[in-house]
Motif scaffolding. Structure first.
Motif, PDB file in Angstrom:
ATOM      1  N   GLU A  34     -14.995 -32.005   2.482  1.00  0.00           N
ATOM      2  CA  GLU A  34     -14.641 -33.319   1.938  1.00  0.00           C
ATOM      3  C   GLU A  34     -15.297 -34.477   2.689  1.00  0.00           C
ATOM      4  OE1 GLU A  34     -10.581 -34.661   2.367  1.00  0.00           O
ATOM      5  OE2 GLU A  34     -10.204 -33.120   3.866  1.00  0.00           O
ATOM      6  N   LEU A 179     -23.338 -41.053  -5.998  1.00  0.00           N
ATOM      7  CA  LEU A 179     -22.393 -39.962  -5.790  1.00  0.00           C
ATOM      8  C   LEU A 179     -22.979 -38.877  -4.896  1.00  0.00           C
ATOM      9  CD1 LEU A 179     -20.840 -39.571  -9.361  1.00  0.00           C
ATOM     10  CD2 LEU A 179     -19.912 -40.772  -7.389  1.00  0.00           C
ATOM     11  N   ASP A 181     -24.951 -39.415  -2.399  1.00  0.00           N
ATOM     12  CA  ASP A 181     -25.270 -39.986  -1.087  1.00  0.00           C
ATOM     13  C   ASP A 181     -26.764 -39.832  -0.785  1.00  0.00           C
ATOM     14  OD1 ASP A 181     -22.619 -40.591  -0.802  1.00  0.00           O
ATOM     15  OD2 ASP A 181     -22.169 -38.956   0.575  1.00  0.00           O
ATOM     16  N   LYS A 212     -17.557 -35.069  -5.469  1.00  0.00           N
ATOM     17  CA  LYS A 212     -16.951 -36.308  -5.988  1.00  0.00           C
ATOM     18  C   LYS A 212     -16.348 -36.091  -7.384  1.00  0.00           C
ATOM     19  CE  LYS A 212     -18.894 -38.484  -2.436  1.00  0.00           C
ATOM     20  NZ  LYS A 212     -20.097 -39.302  -2.643  1.00  0.00           N
ATOM     21  N   CYS A 215     -13.039 -34.464  -6.482  1.00  0.00           N
ATOM     22  CA  CYS A 215     -12.216 -35.323  -5.623  1.00  0.00           C
ATOM     23  C   CYS A 215     -12.611 -36.784  -5.832  1.00  0.00           C
ATOM     24  CB  CYS A 215     -12.409 -34.935  -4.159  1.00  0.00           C
ATOM     25  SG  CYS A 215     -12.077 -33.197  -3.797  1.00  0.00           S
ATOM     26  N   PRO A 216     -12.287 -37.342  -6.980  1.00  0.00           N
ATOM     27  CA  PRO A 216     -12.728 -38.715  -7.292  1.00  0.00           C
ATOM     28  C   PRO A 216     -12.159 -39.767  -6.350  1.00  0.00           C
ATOM     29  CG  PRO A 216     -11.172 -37.925  -8.943  1.00  0.00           C
ATOM     30  CD  PRO A 216     -11.520 -36.749  -8.091  1.00  0.00           C
ATOM     31  N   LEU A 218     -12.687 -39.905  -3.435  1.00  0.00           N
ATOM     32  CA  LEU A 218     -13.760 -40.173  -2.480  1.00  0.00           C
ATOM     33  C   LEU A 218     -14.740 -41.227  -2.990  1.00  0.00           C
ATOM     34  CD1 LEU A 218     -14.557 -36.501  -1.399  1.00  0.00           C
ATOM     35  CD2 LEU A 218     -13.220 -38.196  -0.123  1.00  0.00           C
ATOM     36  N   ILE A 219     -14.600 -41.627  -4.241  1.00  0.00           N
ATOM     37  CA  ILE A 219     -15.499 -42.611  -4.851  1.00  0.00           C
ATOM     38  C   ILE A 219     -14.926 -44.005  -4.643  1.00  0.00           C
ATOM     39  CG2 ILE A 219     -16.622 -43.343  -6.988  1.00  0.00           C
ATOM     40  CD1 ILE A 219     -16.221 -40.477  -8.022  1.00  0.00           C
ATOM     41  N   ARG A 225     -15.108 -44.285 -10.417  1.00  0.00           N
ATOM     42  CA  ARG A 225     -14.039 -43.302 -10.196  1.00  0.00           C
ATOM     43  C   ARG A 225     -13.283 -43.014 -11.494  1.00  0.00           C
ATOM     44  NH1 ARG A 225     -11.925 -45.751  -6.331  1.00  0.00           N
ATOM     45  NH2 ARG A 225     -10.230 -46.855  -7.394  1.00  0.00           N
TER      46      ARG A 225
END
Length: 341
Positions: A34, A179, A181, A212, A215-216, A218-219, A225
């Motif tokens: 994560e 998204l 990176d 992402k 695990c949205p 993290l946006i 998101r």
């Protein structure tokens, strides 16, 4: 100083016939946690990889941001086609035709070339009934309809919706790079089979982008998101639309804990919500037939706690190799070990 020897790729699956090694599928596997850190690896996770249709969930984000499904009265099964590689089953074509009707798009506006369905049963039905090839039968037709609908809604030009410089395509590239990176300017571009731009970047960044999706939270950007939640909601509510019955993407999406999508030439991405882990892989000879065995092995190695999902994968790609007379003559073996980082 410790010397690190980088192994570009590793054997993922070996095929034996009568105890004799007949074929080897080499490739690379990357898992990220994560924090976006590489947690598992087999081979060079920096290998530059063309996403092909594994990019479709990200390409659907501009469509979801504008709530194109709501604006044209589409249900989840229809909207799921924006992220799908459909196989031409009746339930796919009915929904595609419904999108045409609701949006007013004409089939000849699609760039997709006329073809027959990918699955054998609907393809045979078309041939036996004398039906002609159609643009809607192309497995990327849903994505193209999504961009046409988006362009009509936003007042963009529609004759060039598939070109890299089109505003919808530029937005998709920008959001995907964010998204993943990875700098937008460094994402390499080519042309996909359907005519869309296809992204290429390190395999580990594909895994970061898939993380992402699962695990949205993290946006950082709220609109992105919410759009990701919308796209993954379409996918998980209609898993058979994303591919079809007896196909790996659908088998994985039947597990509510997994977001997954594959692309041509052996590239695959999937992520686990509870575990907050994601994986990307590339089979270097382009084979898609060994995906289920590879992903089942990944899930087994990390001790994934849903045996039903693993069983579905093994059912799709049995280890036993049978000849034309359905006699067992060999076996397929997953042979890679994930190195925990």
């Amino acid at each position: 100083m410790e010397l690190v020897i980088l192994i570009r790729d590793v054997p993922l699956v070996e095929e034996y016939r009568g105890g004799i090694l007949e074929n080897v599928h080499n490739g690379i596997v990357c898992g990220v946690n994560e924090k976006g850190e590489v947690a598992y690896r087999a081979g060079d996770v920096n290998h530059i990889t063309l996403l092909r249709s594994a990019a479709k969930p990200f390409q659907a984000i501009p469509i979801a941001k504008r709530k194109i499904d709501e604006k044209f009265g589409l249900n989840n099964g229809e909207a799921a086609l924006f992220a799908a590689s459909h196989r031409g089953e009746v339930y796919h074509i009915e929904r595609l035709e419904s999108i045409l009707q609701k949006t007013g798009i004409q089939e000849n506006e699609l760039l997709t070339c006329p073809t027959y369905p990918l699955n054998e049963e609907p393809k045979f039905a078309c041939l036996s009934q004398g039906k002609e090839k159609r643009r809607l039968f192309h497995n990327c037709a849903g994505k193209h309809l999504g961009y046409l609908a988006l362009s009509k809604d936003q007042g963009y030009s529609t004759h060039d919706y598939y070109k890299a410089e089109h505003p919808a395509q530029q937005e998709a590239l920008e959001v995907f790079a964010s998204l993943a990176d990875y700098p937008k300017a460094q994402v390499q571009l080519s042309v996909d089979g359907c005519g869309f731009p296809v992204f290429a970047l390190p395999l580990k960044n594909l895994a970061i982008a898939y993380l992402k999706l699962a695990c949205p939270d993290l946006i950082e950007d709220q609109k992105t998101r919410e759009a990701v939640e919308r796209v993954t909601g379409w996918m998980t509510s209609s898993p058979e639309i994303i591919a079809s019955h007896n196909f790996i993407c659908t088998a994985l999406l039947m597990d509510e804990n997994i977001i997954a999508k594959g692309g041509a030439m052996g590239v695959y991405g999937f992520a686990l919500k509870k575990e907050r882990l994601s994986f990307s892989l590339k089979v270097l000879n382009g084979s898609e037939l060994v995906w289920p065995l590879i992903i089942a092995s990944i899930l087994e190695q990390i001790q994934y706690d849903n045996p039903e999902t693993i069983d579905r994968l093994h059912a799709l790609a049995p280890k036993a190799i049978k000849n034309d007379n359905q006699l067992v003559v060999g076996e397929k073996r997953s042979v890679f070990v994930l190195n925990k980082c």
